[in-house]
Design a protein around this motif. Structure first.
Motif, short mmCIF file in Angstrom:
data_model
loop_
_atom_site.label_atom_id
_atom_site.label_comp_id
_atom_site.label_asym_id
_atom_site.label_seq_id
_atom_site.Cartn_x
_atom_site.Cartn_y
_atom_site.Cartn_z
N THR A 223 0.82 -1.21 0.00
CA THR A 223 0.00 0.00 0.00
C THR A 223 0.85 1.26 0.00
OG1 THR A 223 -0.13 0.06 2.42
CG2 THR A 223 -1.85 -1.15 1.26
N THR A 224 0.26 2.31 -0.57
CA THR A 224 0.84 3.65 -0.47
C THR A 224 -0.19 4.56 0.16
OG1 THR A 224 0.05 4.31 -2.67
CG2 THR A 224 2.23 3.30 -2.55
N LEU A 225 0.26 5.54 0.92
CA LEU A 225 -0.64 6.45 1.63
C LEU A 225 -0.33 7.87 1.20
CD1 LEU A 225 -2.87 6.11 3.79
CD2 LEU A 225 -1.16 6.72 5.50
N THR A 226 -1.37 8.59 0.77
CA THR A 226 -1.21 9.96 0.29
C THR A 226 -2.11 10.89 1.07
OG1 THR A 226 -0.79 9.12 -1.94
CG2 THR A 226 -1.34 11.45 -1.75
N SER A 227 -1.61 12.08 1.40
CA SER A 227 -2.42 13.08 2.09
C SER A 227 -2.22 14.43 1.42
CB SER A 227 -2.03 13.17 3.58
OG SER A 227 -0.67 13.56 3.71
N PHE A 228 -3.09 15.39 1.77
CA PHE A 228 -3.02 16.73 1.20
C PHE A 228 -2.13 17.58 2.12
CE2 PHE A 228 -6.79 14.87 -0.55
CZ PHE A 228 -6.85 15.35 -1.85
N ALA A 229 -0.85 17.56 1.86
CA ALA A 229 0.10 18.20 2.77
C ALA A 229 -0.04 19.71 2.83
CB ALA A 229 1.52 17.83 2.36
N THR A 230 -0.52 20.34 1.78
CA THR A 230 -0.61 21.81 1.76
C THR A 230 -2.03 22.31 2.03
OG1 THR A 230 -0.95 21.78 -0.64
CG2 THR A 230 1.31 22.00 0.15
N ALA A 231 -2.89 21.45 2.52
CA ALA A 231 -4.28 21.84 2.77
C ALA A 231 -4.37 22.89 3.87
CB ALA A 231 -5.10 20.61 3.16
N THR A 232 -5.32 23.82 3.71
CA THR A 232 -5.58 24.82 4.75
C THR A 232 -6.97 24.64 5.35
OG1 THR A 232 -6.34 26.40 3.08
CG2 THR A 232 -4.02 26.51 3.75
N ASP A 233 -7.70 23.60 4.95
CA ASP A 233 -9.00 23.26 5.52
C ASP A 233 -8.82 21.96 6.32
OD1 ASP A 233 -12.24 23.76 4.95
OD2 ASP A 233 -11.71 21.68 5.42
N ILE A 234 -9.34 21.93 7.54
CA ILE A 234 -9.13 20.78 8.41
C ILE A 234 -9.65 19.50 7.78
CG2 ILE A 234 -9.83 19.73 10.60
CD1 ILE A 234 -9.71 22.48 11.87
N THR A 235 -10.85 19.55 7.21
CA THR A 235 -11.42 18.34 6.60
C THR A 235 -10.50 17.78 5.53
OG1 THR A 235 -13.68 19.09 7.03
CG2 THR A 235 -13.39 17.44 5.31
N LEU A 236 -10.02 18.64 4.66
CA LEU A 236 -9.14 18.21 3.58
C LEU A 236 -7.81 17.69 4.12
CD1 LEU A 236 -8.60 17.94 0.59
CD2 LEU A 236 -7.95 20.36 0.53
N SER A 237 -7.27 18.36 5.13
CA SER A 237 -5.97 17.96 5.68
C SER A 237 -6.02 16.59 6.35
CB SER A 237 -5.48 19.01 6.69
OG SER A 237 -6.23 18.95 7.90
N GLU A 238 -7.22 16.17 6.77
CA GLU A 238 -7.33 14.90 7.49
C GLU A 238 -7.72 13.73 6.58
OE1 GLU A 238 -8.43 16.55 11.97
OE2 GLU A 238 -10.05 15.79 10.69
N LEU A 239 -7.91 14.00 5.29
CA LEU A 239 -8.21 12.91 4.36
C LEU A 239 -6.94 12.17 3.96
CD1 LEU A 239 -10.75 14.51 1.86
CD2 LEU A 239 -11.25 13.02 3.80
N HIS A 240 -7.07 10.86 3.80
CA HIS A 240 -5.95 10.04 3.33
C HIS A 240 -6.42 9.14 2.21
CE1 HIS A 240 -4.28 11.17 7.29
NE2 HIS A 240 -3.13 11.05 6.68
#
Length: 261
Positions: A223-240
């Motif tokens: 598996t590979t895990l990707t996140s939105f490292a530059t997000a400024t919205d909490i919901t977006l920043s916590e998505l994987h």
């Protein structure tokens, strides 16, 4: 004689610095302030400006949610918004995620919120839900519970002790970095599902493949895990986004035959 910590901000600041194993001098240098001023903050003898709170939170590597919480302890309004995932402003994000999920076919891929809550998945995800108890697939689905529960995917996992511990060890590392009682409770639950493991010479630890029984033969997935490292919205920043990839040609052939492409 130690000076008593008198404010919520002072307690939180010292707590986060201790968890990050930073000295006052290290944190002060990184935050471009003086050790004396930082010491006063941790004693509750000085009150920080909003800019200083934001700077300290960034140096400490806090999540956006944790940064908002630190601002609140200092008496400031939260800085980062928390939108609903179906809000219009996140429409482009939803479209991007759907495109990525489709594009990853014929291999499984899922999008999750904190602690494994399922947000979206592509059709190949059914490979991981076959034979799972219906109650694990209704309501709010937790993919971590689904993976390790005895009535879930676990019954088909050949190397459950090693693969399962790889999952719980990763969660434990996350808990050490950002403590959360809810996460600790989930870790305890998942640990209770797993048989003991005795790592041997073939145990990789950091990259344990999933060995999964299927009608077409054993599948081996990484598996590979990707996140939105530059997000400024909490919901977006916590998505994987967790994407499964074949670890051998036989697995690739089986998945392509079943899910096309």
């Amino acid at each position: 004689m130690a000076v008593a910590v008198t404010s919520p901000f002072a307690q939180e600041l010292r707590g986060w610095r201790t968890r990050r194993r930073l000295s006052q001098l290290d944190l002060a240098i990184a935050a471009e302030t003086s050790q004396r001023y930082l010491s006063f903050l941790e004693q509750g003898r000085s009150h920080p400006g909003r800019t200083m709170v934001v700077r300290l939170a960034e140096v400490l590597g806090l999540s956006l949610r944790e940064r908002n919480a630190l601002l609140l302890t200092a008496g400031y309004a939260p800085l980062f918004p928390e939108s609903s995932l179906d809000a219009p402003e996140l429409g482009a994000v939803r479209h991007a995620l759907e495109t990525i999920l489709r594009g990853h076919l014929p291999y499984p891929a899922v999008v999750t919120r904190p602690f494994g809550v399922l947000v979206a998945a592509n059709p190949a995800f059914e490979l991981l839900t076959e034979g799972c108890a219906p109650e694990l697939l209704t309501g709010t689905v937790n993919v971590l519970r689904l993976a390790l529960h005895p009535d879930g995917l676990a019954r088909r996992v050949v190397n459950l002790p090693e693969w399962g511990r790889h999952i719980t060890d990763s969660l434990r590392n996350r808990s050490n970095h950002s403590p959360d009682p809810a996460l600790d409770a989930l870790i305890a639950e998942l640990d209770g599902y797993l048989p003991p493991v005795e790592p041997g010479p073939g145990h990789l630890g950091f990259a344990v493949p999933l060995r999964l029984r299927s009608e077409g033969g054993e599948l081996r997935l990484i598996t590979t895990l990707t996140s939105f490292a530059t997000a400024t919205d909490i919901t977006l920043s916590e998505l994987h986004l967790e994407a499964f990839l074949p670890a051998d040609q036989a697995t690739s052939d089986l998945l392509r035959a079943r899910f096309g492409a």
